[in-house]
Design a protein around this motif. Structure first.
Motif, PDB file in Angstrom:
ATOM      1  N   LEU A 131      -6.305   6.251   1.631  1.00 62.17           N
ATOM      2  CA  LEU A 131      -6.036   4.892   2.114  1.00 62.17           C
ATOM      3  C   LEU A 131      -6.261   3.876   1.011  1.00 62.17           C
ATOM      4  O   LEU A 131      -5.475   2.931   0.837  1.00 62.17           O
ATOM      5  CB  LEU A 131      -6.957   4.612   3.315  1.00 62.17           C
ATOM      6  N   GLU A 132      -7.331   4.046   0.259  1.00 59.53           N
ATOM      7  CA  GLU A 132      -7.630   3.129  -0.846  1.00 59.53           C
ATOM      8  C   GLU A 132      -6.532   3.163  -1.907  1.00 59.53           C
ATOM      9  O   GLU A 132      -6.137   2.135  -2.439  1.00 59.53           O
ATOM     10  CB  GLU A 132      -8.992   3.482  -1.462  1.00 59.53           C
ATOM     11  N   THR A 133      -6.035   4.376  -2.185  1.00 63.24           N
ATOM     12  CA  THR A 133      -4.954   4.496  -3.165  1.00 63.24           C
ATOM     13  C   THR A 133      -3.733   3.716  -2.702  1.00 63.24           C
ATOM     14  O   THR A 133      -3.092   2.997  -3.474  1.00 63.24           O
ATOM     15  CB  THR A 133      -4.578   5.994  -3.337  1.00 63.24           C
ATOM     16  N   GLN A 134      -3.439   3.835  -1.372  1.00 65.18           N
ATOM     17  CA  GLN A 134      -2.251   3.157  -0.861  1.00 65.18           C
ATOM     18  C   GLN A 134      -2.417   1.638  -0.902  1.00 65.18           C
ATOM     19  O   GLN A 134      -1.491   0.906  -1.272  1.00 65.18           O
ATOM     20  CB  GLN A 134      -1.980   3.618   0.576  1.00 65.18           C
ATOM     21  N   LEU A 135      -3.637   1.178  -0.538  1.00 65.10           N
ATOM     22  CA  LEU A 135      -3.917  -0.264  -0.585  1.00 65.10           C
ATOM     23  C   LEU A 135      -3.778  -0.798  -2.002  1.00 65.10           C
ATOM     24  O   LEU A 135      -3.175  -1.849  -2.243  1.00 65.10           O
ATOM     25  CB  LEU A 135      -5.338  -0.531  -0.071  1.00 65.10           C
ATOM     26  N   ALA A 136      -4.352  -0.039  -2.932  1.00 67.57           N
ATOM     27  CA  ALA A 136      -4.288  -0.453  -4.335  1.00 67.57           C
ATOM     28  C   ALA A 136      -2.847  -0.534  -4.800  1.00 67.57           C
ATOM     29  O   ALA A 136      -2.447  -1.478  -5.501  1.00 67.57           O
ATOM     30  CB  ALA A 136      -5.088   0.551  -5.196  1.00 67.57           C
ATOM     31  N   ALA A 137      -2.050   0.441  -4.378  1.00 64.47           N
ATOM     32  CA  ALA A 137      -0.643   0.446  -4.770  1.00 64.47           C
ATOM     33  C   ALA A 137       0.072  -0.766  -4.184  1.00 64.47           C
ATOM     34  O   ALA A 137       0.896  -1.408  -4.843  1.00 64.47           O
ATOM     35  CB  ALA A 137       0.011   1.744  -4.300  1.00 64.47           C
ATOM     36  N   ALA A 138      -0.277  -1.094  -2.909  1.00 65.62           N
ATOM     37  CA  ALA A 138       0.366  -2.231  -2.244  1.00 65.62           C
ATOM     38  C   ALA A 138      -0.036  -3.539  -2.920  1.00 65.62           C
ATOM     39  O   ALA A 138       0.786  -4.453  -3.091  1.00 65.62           O
ATOM     40  CB  ALA A 138      -0.013  -2.240  -0.768  1.00 65.62           C
ATOM     41  N   GLU A 139      -1.334  -3.654  -3.285  1.00 61.17           N
ATOM     42  CA  GLU A 139      -1.802  -4.887  -3.915  1.00 61.17           C
ATOM     43  C   GLU A 139      -1.204  -5.064  -5.306  1.00 61.17           C
ATOM     44  O   GLU A 139      -0.976  -6.177  -5.762  1.00 61.17           O
ATOM     45  CB  GLU A 139      -3.340  -4.864  -3.995  1.00 61.17           C
ATOM     46  N   ALA A 140      -0.986  -3.944  -5.995  1.00 59.75           N
ATOM     47  CA  ALA A 140      -0.442  -4.014  -7.349  1.00 59.75           C
ATOM     48  C   ALA A 140       0.974  -4.575  -7.352  1.00 59.75           C
ATOM     49  O   ALA A 140       1.431  -5.138  -8.345  1.00 59.75           O
ATOM     50  CB  ALA A 140      -0.473  -2.616  -7.972  1.00 59.75           C
TER      51      ALA A 140
END
Lengths: 141, 219, 387
Positions: A131-140
């Protein structure tokens, strides 16, 4: 290949009424014992119905005696697993199927929640990381 | 020799041999008794010898009050284990099957748990009888090695059957083979020891009763 | 059955390959499952089904999971001697492919005549290769009995090697031997009277390695895979009975686990195969059921994906998982019925008894009569004179 059901079989005369083998009731009393244990100490029990000397009709009779309750669930991992709460809360029927929909095991589980429905603890940290990876990808973005 | 070889040996050749010794030995003894006959009685009969004989054959099943008063233990325990032995022998399902295959006749049998309980009681009865025999000075004095031998073969056949039924000896063919062997020893010993009373007791009762019946005496 | 064919087909293990992987370098089952995309829930389910298959209580599933997580793939060499391939048929017709396949995929079946792709020299080379690479750690599965050391080896050979030589050579460096089927375990049909090929069982020859007997003609597929799973899971041999059979599967008699047992205890029997009792599903003891002396798991695990088993379909148990069941009396004679004609023997002996008894009795009678005839009266005076 023709299935076994395609073979024409003719039955002469009326078939005899199915016998009452009476092997379902002892299991029911084992369930009662397990449920009492769950109530007293919170200890869950699993009963392997594959290890019971059931005759034809015994399993159906046991299922009829147990009835069906409010919850049904299915788990899709390595084939389907059907989970059904019986009319007695805390008594669950867990039927494990393989990828060809054939039964590999049939258990009764006496617990507040069947083991298979709980998320495995090791999966939680994996899920968090994903989930954190996906959030980070979305924020990037 | 494997357990199964042993079972097949006891079920096959040994069973046939034991059966032959039993039938030959027992019939020699019985026919000899019948052929010998009885001395002719020239007195005029006062009653029926046949009726008297049959009556006494039955009457002796009822314990005589005098004997009961003198030796209640012998009467009660003796009766219990004799009945138990006959029930286990004749009313156990596998035994009925064996009799059917050998003699061609069959009858209803008792449920297994009942036969199991009867067997346990019989074993206890036999043990009590042995202890009583050893503890009682007069009985011990009167006992011969033959008495202990026939107690042994009777007890063994019951014990091995009970052990086989409860699967206490393993593997099962060994347990069953031992039981069949014990029964064969019983059959072989029977015609040559006091065990002949299984058959001759009735001959003796009948002759006794017949003598009294002819004389018109109640017995 | 394609999925459970050898993981490492024999033809590929040619000498040109890298040095073969020893047992230590093989991936663990946990690794190989995750590589195949099996989730933890899937793994838990697999363990629950495996517990069922190993006849263990479901509560053992977590312990099985922990053990399997680190289990390594054992190399298995399957030797087929005087057999009918029924045992392999049974194994490959198992109806729950997910579990059995995982087990079979997990073992490395390095040699199996019927299932392997290689033939001839390449096949035999695969066996030698597996033995060399896994010395001391591989499992040998045997189905079929074999001519003993004193019998004519020509009765059964493979690639010019006698069964006896191949077994002894293969077993020499094995961790354990699993004798699958009643032929390998007890000699079976080839050993039946008069045993023309001088057949013996594996345990008659292998004395210095543990031998696990998985008897049955054929054994239940779940029992074959269950024993493999147990070895794989716990890395040690299961508890065995007097016949070296795993107690988990052979611990109870058919009779004691039979759903028709209540009828036996009540004395309700089918007398023929189509009478009222047979239709009502009563006990088959009188029709020759060998259930009371047969130890196997048929009554609970059943056959054909759990659909039925012999007694449920109205046929008495033949006792196929017991030693010498071919020669243990008629299949349709009740267990307590002796072989041979006891009635005739009884009549003959009885007739002889009557004759001898009559002879002895008549002799005694005539002695008594002649004694009576020779009886001489004597008076007191005569006696006194004699004295």
């Amino acid at each position: 290949m023709a299935s076994i059901g395609d073979i024409p079989v003719q039955v002469e005369g009326a078939p005899a009424a199915p016998a009452e083998y009476g092997n379902a009731l002892p299991v029911l009393s084992e369930v009662r014992h397990a449920l009492a244990q769950l109530v007293d100490g919170g200890e869950p029990t699993q009963i392997d119905l594959g290890a019971m000397p059931f005759g034809p009709g015994d399993e159906d009779r046991l299922m009829a005696l147990l009835g069906s309750g409010e919850v049904t669930a299915s788990v899709n991992a390595l084939g389907l697993t059907r989970i059904q709460e019986t009319a007695y809360r805390g008594v669950w029927i867990v039927e494990y199927l393989n990828t060809d929909d054939q039964r590999v095991a049939l258990h009764l589980e006496i617990a507040t929640v069947p083991q298979l429905l709980r998320s495995p603890p090791a999966d939680l940290s994996d899920a968090l990381a994903a989930l954190e990876t996906q959030l980070a990808a979305a924020e990037a973005k | 020799m494997t357990a199964m070889d042993f079972l097949m040996l006891t079920k096959g050749p040994l069973f046939q041999a034991a059966l032959a010794v039993f039938a030959l030995g027992m019939l020699v003894r019985l026919v000899e008794i019948f052929v010998l006959g009885r001395a002719h009685n020239y007195a005029a009969p006062r009653g029926s010898a046949v009726l008297g004989g049959l009556r006494t054959t039955y009457k002796r099943f009822e314990p005589d009050p005098g004997t009961f008063k003198a030796a209640p233990f012998d009467v009660v325990v003796g009766m219990i284990w004799h009945i138990g032995f006959i029930v286990a022998l004749l009313l156990f399902i596998p035994h009925v099957e064996l009799i059917k295959s050998t003699f061609g006749i069959a009858w209803p049998a008792l449920p297994n748990p009942v036969v199991d309980a009867v067997t346990a009681i019989t074993l206890l009865g036999l043990l009590a009888a042995l202890v009583h025999r050893l503890a009682h000075p007069v009985k011990r004095f009167l006992s011969t090695p033959e008495d202990y031998l026939i107690w042994g073969v009777t007890f063994l056949v019951m014990l091995t059957g009970w052990l086989a039924y409860h699967r206490i000896i393993n593997p099962y063919p060994l347990a069953l083979g031992i039981h069949i062997l014990a029964a064969e020893i019983f059959l072989v010993v029977l015609p040559f020891t006091k065990l002949t009373h299984i058959f001759t007791a009735f001959v003796a009762r009948y002759y006794n009763g017949a003598i009294f019946g002819r004389k018109g005496v109640q017995s | 059955m394609a999925t459970s064919s050898p993981q490492r087909p024999a033809g590929q293990s040619a000498p040109t390959m890298d040095p073969p992987l020893g047992p230590i370098q093989r991936p663990t089952l946990g690794e190989s499952l995750r590589r195949n995309g099996v989730s933890r829930r899937g793994f838990l389910k697999f363990c629950a089904a495996t517990a069922s298959m190993m006849a263990l209580p479901p509560s053992m599933a977590p312990a099985i999971a922990a053990a399997l997580e680190t289990a390594r793939r054992p190399s298995v060499i399957w030797l087929s001697f005087q057999e009918c391939t029924g045992c392999t048929e049974s194994l490959t017709r198992s109806f729950s492919p997910t579990v059995e396949n995982l087990i079979l995929d997990t073992i490395s079946l390095d040699y199996h005549h019927t299932l392997q792709a290689a033939a001839g020299d390449a096949a035999e080379h695969a066996r030698e290769e597996a033995m060399r690479a896994n010395a001391g750690a591989y499992l040998v599965v045997v189905d079929g009995s074999l001519p003993g050391p004193k019998a004519n080896p020509g009765h059964s050979t493979i690639a010019g090697i006698s069964n006896y030589d191949m077994l002894m050579e293969t077993v020499a460096d094995a961790a354990a031997v699993i004798a699958v089927g009643s032929c390998a375990a007890f000699g079976g049909l080839p050993k039946a009277d008069p045993n023309p090929s001088g057949a013996v069982a594996v345990q008659d020859l292998v004395k210095d390695k543990p031998v696990i007997n998985v008897s049955g003609c054929p054994p239940l597929p779940m029992v074959i895979t269950g024993v493999l799973a147990q070895y794989l899971t716990f890395g040690k041999l299961p508890e065995l009975d007097e016949y070296n059979r795993p107690r988990a599967f052979f611990g109870q008699s058919i009779h004691d686990r039979c759903y028709r047992r209540p009828f036996y205890d009540k004395g309700l029997f089918a007398e023929t195969f189509d009478d009222e009792g047979a239709k009502k599903g009563w006990c088959l003891y009188r029709l020759g059921c060998k259930g009371p002396m047969t130890y196997n798991a048929c009554a609970t695990m059943k056959w054909n994906g759990g659909s039925s088993w012999p007694v449920e379909s109205g046929a008495p148990c033949l006792g196929c998982s017991e030693p010498d069941f071919w020669d243990a009396g008629g299949f349709y004679d009740a267990l307590s019925v002796p072989p041979g004609n006891s009635g005739e023997m009884l009549l003959t002996a009885g007739a002889a008894g009557v004759a001898v008894g009559a002879g002895v009795g008549l002799l005694a009678r005539s002695k008594a009569k002649s004694a009576e005839k020779q009886h001489q009266t004597v008076t007191a005076e005569q006696l006194e004179q004699k004295l």
